[in-house]
Design a protein around this motif. Structure first.
Motif, PDB file in Angstrom:
ATOM      1  N   ILE A 119       0.877  -1.171   0.000  1.00 52.89           N
ATOM      2  CA  ILE A 119       0.000   0.000   0.000  1.00 52.89           C
ATOM      3  C   ILE A 119       0.913   1.219   0.000  1.00 52.89           C
ATOM      4  N   GLN A 120       0.855   1.999  -1.076  1.00 50.73           N
ATOM      5  CA  GLN A 120       1.771   3.150  -1.192  1.00 50.73           C
ATOM      6  C   GLN A 120       0.975   4.455  -1.082  1.00 50.73           C
ATOM      7  N   PRO A 121       1.111   5.176   0.043  1.00 47.37           N
ATOM      8  CA  PRO A 121       0.429   6.472   0.142  1.00 47.37           C
ATOM      9  C   PRO A 121       0.961   7.396  -0.945  1.00 47.37           C
ATOM     10  N   VAL A 122       0.060   8.127  -1.585  1.00 49.67           N
ATOM     11  CA  VAL A 122       0.454   8.984  -2.703  1.00 49.67           C
ATOM     12  C   VAL A 122       1.425  10.077  -2.225  1.00 49.67           C
ATOM     13  N   SER A 123       2.297  10.526  -3.122  1.00 49.93           N
ATOM     14  CA  SER A 123       3.179  11.671  -2.859  1.00 49.93           C
ATOM     15  C   SER A 123       2.669  12.856  -3.669  1.00 49.93           C
TER      16      SER A 123
END
Ligand code: SF4
Length: 249
Positions: A208-212
């Motif tokens: 799960i990659q939190p947006v940048s």
């Protein structure tokens, strides 16, 4: 002679997913077949004069200085640049194919990768929809980093069927799945992505990659998403884009 349009070639620190922190050489190909709302590599392919913009190629592995190369590049030229960025060691270095969408250039890759695999481990970073191209290249890559695109995060239409076919095609290689999560993410989208993976193999790592660069999910939402995913998958990690914190390319 077959050629390929490349935006950048550089050596840096892998900033995403389970291989974060490792040294990689990155080939960023030009062109993508999606338009995600959070995309950080917008596709300005042409210069104002209408020609293909030059490739920015790092000169040495020790600094981020670059030169410009005329696009498109031949496989021979691409190999030369990779070689000058290679750090010799006891294991084969990673060569990361990214973009854009590298599988738009499957014909080029099918010809170029066999010779590269003697020296490099091939890491394919893909938006996870071009399943026919994935089948074609499955025996030529060592690792597939497959995105599952959540409609509520990308602002694009659903791609569940294409993602399912793609994951089936990628299972011949090592594979992990990554989903970028924005503040607008509908938890049901993530749950559907998790189930799509679990129906095939529950040991596939799920990132799960939190947006940048835009509003991301709040911390409690991240933890809840991870908890729910862990009920059906063995390995679920929350990993942000570390290279952006380190200010490296
Ligand atoms: S798939 Fe990747 S490169 Fe293509 S638009 Fe989405 S984020 Fe950008």
């Amino acid at each position: 002679m077959i050629t390929v349009p490349v935006d950048e070639i550089f050596a840096s620190i892998q900033g995403e997913g389970p291989y974060v922190g490792q040294r990689h050489i990155f080939l960023r190909f030009i062109g993508c077949d999606l338009q995600c709302a959070y995309c950080d590599t917008p596709d300005g392919v042409k210069t104002p004069e209408g020609s293909l913009r030059p490739c920015r190629a790092q000169i040495s592995p020790d600094s981020f200085d670059r030169e410009e190369l005329v696009n498109p590049l031949t496989g021979v030229r691409l190999t030369e640049v990779c070689e000058r960025l290679r750090v010799a060691g006891s294991v084969k270095p990673w060569l990361s194919l990214t973009g854009g969408e590298p599988l738009l250039h499957a014909e080029f890759l099918e010809q170029w990768l066999p010779a590269m695999r003697g020296t490099y481990r091939i890491y394919l970073e893909t938006n996870g929809i071009r399943h026919v191209d994935m089948q074609q290249l499955a025996s030529l890559v060592d690792l597939v980093s497959m995105d599952i695109k959540l409609p509520s995060s990308t602002g694009q239409r659903e791609r569940w069927d294409e993602h399912g076919l793609f994951l089936d095609a990628a299972l011949g290689s090592d594979v992990f799945v990554k989903a970028v999560v924005t503040g607008d993410c509908d938890p049901e989208d993530l749950w559907r992505a998790v189930r799509l993976v679990a129906e095939r193999r529950k040991t596939i790592p799920f990132i799960i990659q939190p947006v940048s660069g835009m509003e991301g999910p709040n911390p409690e939402m991240l933890v809840r998403l991870q908890n729910k995913a862990l009920a059906v998958l063995d390995d679920v990690r929350v990993v942000p884009q570390v290279h952006k914190m380190l200010l490296v390319p």
